[in-house]
Enzyme design. Structure first.
Site, PDB file in Angstrom:
ATOM      1  N   LYS A 143       0.211  -1.117   0.311  1.00 14.23           N
ATOM      2  CA  LYS A 143       0.175  -0.109   0.276  1.00 14.23           C
ATOM      3  C   LYS A 143       0.950   1.083   0.565  1.00 14.23           C
ATOM      4  O   LYS A 143       2.520   1.423  -0.134  1.00 14.23           O
ATOM      5  CB  LYS A 143      -0.807  -0.113   1.233  1.00 14.23           C
ATOM      6  CG  LYS A 143      -1.428  -1.241   1.439  1.00 14.23           C
ATOM      7  CD  LYS A 143      -3.021  -1.729   2.396  1.00 14.23           C
ATOM      8  CE  LYS A 143      -3.515  -2.936   2.098  1.00 14.23           C
ATOM      9  NZ  LYS A 143      -4.637  -3.148   2.388  1.00 14.23           N
ATOM     10  N   HIS A 178      -7.959  -2.501  -6.152  1.00 16.05           N
ATOM     11  CA  HIS A 178      -8.210  -2.903  -5.348  1.00 16.05           C
ATOM     12  C   HIS A 178      -9.360  -2.121  -4.388  1.00 16.05           C
ATOM     13  O   HIS A 178      -9.365  -1.075  -5.315  1.00 16.05           O
ATOM     14  CB  HIS A 178      -7.164  -2.323  -4.502  1.00 16.05           C
ATOM     15  CG  HIS A 178      -6.870  -2.266  -3.153  1.00 16.05           C
ATOM     16  ND1 HIS A 178      -7.356  -2.099  -2.017  1.00 16.05           N
ATOM     17  CD2 HIS A 178      -5.926  -3.882  -2.755  1.00 16.05           C
ATOM     18  CE1 HIS A 178      -6.775  -2.927  -1.110  1.00 16.05           C
ATOM     19  NE2 HIS A 178      -6.440  -4.177  -0.980  1.00 16.05           N
ATOM     20  N   GLU A 211     -11.449 -10.141  -1.531  1.00 13.24           N
ATOM     21  CA  GLU A 211     -10.997  -8.828  -0.128  1.00 13.24           C
ATOM     22  C   GLU A 211     -11.860  -8.837   0.363  1.00 13.24           C
ATOM     23  O   GLU A 211     -12.316  -7.763  -0.194  1.00 13.24           O
ATOM     24  CB  GLU A 211      -9.839  -8.432  -0.932  1.00 13.24           C
ATOM     25  CG  GLU A 211      -8.193  -9.094  -1.176  1.00 13.24           C
ATOM     26  CD  GLU A 211      -7.163  -8.036  -0.842  1.00 13.24           C
ATOM     27  OE1 GLU A 211      -6.378  -8.366   0.089  1.00 13.24           O
ATOM     28  OE2 GLU A 211      -7.842  -6.759  -1.135  1.00 13.24           O
ATOM     29  N   GLY A 268      -7.810  -5.124   7.165  1.00 11.61           N
ATOM     30  CA  GLY A 268      -6.722  -4.060   8.227  1.00 11.61           C
ATOM     31  C   GLY A 268      -7.419  -3.836   8.999  1.00 11.61           C
ATOM     32  O   GLY A 268      -7.722  -2.867  10.304  1.00 11.61           O
ATOM     33  N   SER A 278      -6.322  -9.269   6.252  1.00 11.90           N
ATOM     34  CA  SER A 278      -6.237  -9.800   8.274  1.00 11.90           C
ATOM     35  C   SER A 278      -5.549 -11.090   8.451  1.00 11.90           C
ATOM     36  O   SER A 278      -5.421 -11.692   8.849  1.00 11.90           O
ATOM     37  CB  SER A 278      -7.032  -9.653   9.321  1.00 11.90           C
ATOM     38  OG  SER A 278      -7.188  -7.896   9.218  1.00 11.90           O
TER      39      SER A 278
HETATM   40  P1  13P Z   1      -4.827  -6.635   5.491  1.00  9.20           P
HETATM   41  O1  13P Z   1      -3.538  -7.967   5.214  1.00  9.20           O
HETATM   42  O2  13P Z   1      -3.700  -4.909   5.435  1.00  9.20           O
HETATM   43  O3  13P Z   1      -5.445  -6.630   6.136  1.00  9.20           O
HETATM   44  O4  13P Z   1      -5.082  -5.655   4.347  1.00  9.20           O
HETATM   45  C1  13P Z   1      -5.452  -6.601   3.067  1.00  9.20           C
HETATM   46  C2  13P Z   1      -5.139  -5.755   1.848  1.00  9.20           C
HETATM   47  O5  13P Z   1      -5.876  -4.896   1.338  1.00  9.20           O
HETATM   48  C3  13P Z   1      -4.575  -6.547   0.785  1.00  9.20           C
HETATM   49  O6  13P Z   1      -4.562  -6.216  -0.220  1.00  9.20           O
END
Ligand code: 13P
Length: 258
Positions: free
Chosen positions: A12, A96, A168, A174, A214
């Site tokens: 990110k 995303h 996702e 997150g 997560s």
């Molecule tokens: P997290 O692993 O921090 O939850 O993020 C997932 C994500 O958005 C991966 O692209």
């Protein structure tokens, strides 16, 4: 059909070039030991040249987090496929949820970008997933199937081995609130069935579908143990190289490449 697992880091909006160099230098020798797993790192544009250069002769796939489908021109702030290829990118995230929710990307744009990446031989990792409100209202499958169908429509007859999907759920990103392995399998299994209905068995069985939201070393094994889960797309737990390597090792031990 055995599919090769993939463990993908999504940094990110994190890391300077120096931090990216240190991470990549630590990752490369350890990823080389990971047998039977594709290891990918999706890094900010500013780090991509350096990570692409460092990873060039390795098994690690350097990837971008976004791009635009035109090759060049008056598109201020955008990065094209030839620019990505020029700096060693071999894969790219498309759609995303943060691109969709924060920056307003819609299904049509995501589909068009996916087609452009496939045509160029740049591996697209196409992200789909529902919000908490959509899930609570029983609308998970309507949202996710709509996102997948729109991509398939745009792809037309283009092949399947060169595309990856990532389920996702937005409520799991997150938050520490991972989907249960059963929920991940349910959504990903349904995506594969949709691919089978729309495009046939070879396509459906060849496409890798990752789970994201997560994922961490403590829960990767149970998620990877699900029949249709071919890997993970990881944000927070990918930022420290030790933790990401543990995830890579967890994917390698899942037996999916057997
Ligand atoms: P997290 O692993 O921090 O939850 O993020 C997932 C994500 O958005 C991966 O692209």
């Amino acid at each position: 059909m055995a599919r090769r697992p993939m463990m993908a880091a999504n940094w990110k909006m994190n890391k300077t070039v120096t931090e990216a160099q240190n991470y990549t230098a630590a990752l490369l020798p350890r990823a080389a030991d990971a047998e039977g797993v594709d290891v990918a790192v999706f890094v900010p544009f500013t780090c991509l040249h350096e990570v692409g250069r460092m990873a060039e002769d390795s098994s690690v796939i350097a990837g971008a987090q976004n791009f635009y489908y035109e090759d060049s021109g008056a598109f201020t702030g955008e990065i094209s496929v030839p620019m990505l290829e020029d700096v060693g990118a071999r894969a790219v995230l498309v759609g995303h949820s943060e691109r969709r929710e924060v920056f307003g990307e819609n299904d049509a744009l995501v589909a068009r970008k996916t087609k452009r990446a496939v045509e160029a031989g740049l591996l697209p990792v196409v992200c789909v997933g529902e919000t908490k409100e959509e899930r609570d209202a029983g609308g998970m499958w309507e949202k996710v199937s709509g996102q997948v169908r729109r991509v398939l429509e745009e792809l037309g007859e283009l092949g399947g081995g060169d595309i990856v999907f990532a389920y996702e759920p937005i409520w799991a990103i997150g938050t520490g609130d991972t989907a249960t392995p059963e929920d991940a399998q349910d959504a990903i299994g349904r995506i594969r069935e949709l691919l089978r209905e729309e495009r046939g068995g070879d396509f459906a069985d060849g496409v890798r579908i990752l789970y994201g939201g997560s994922v961490k070393p403590a829960n990767v094994a149970e998620i990877m143990a699900q029949d249709d889960v071919d890997g993970a797309l990881v944000g927070g737990a990918s930022l420290e190289v030790d933790s990401f390597v543990q995830l890579v090792e967890g994917a390698g031990n899942s037996g999916e490449d057997a």
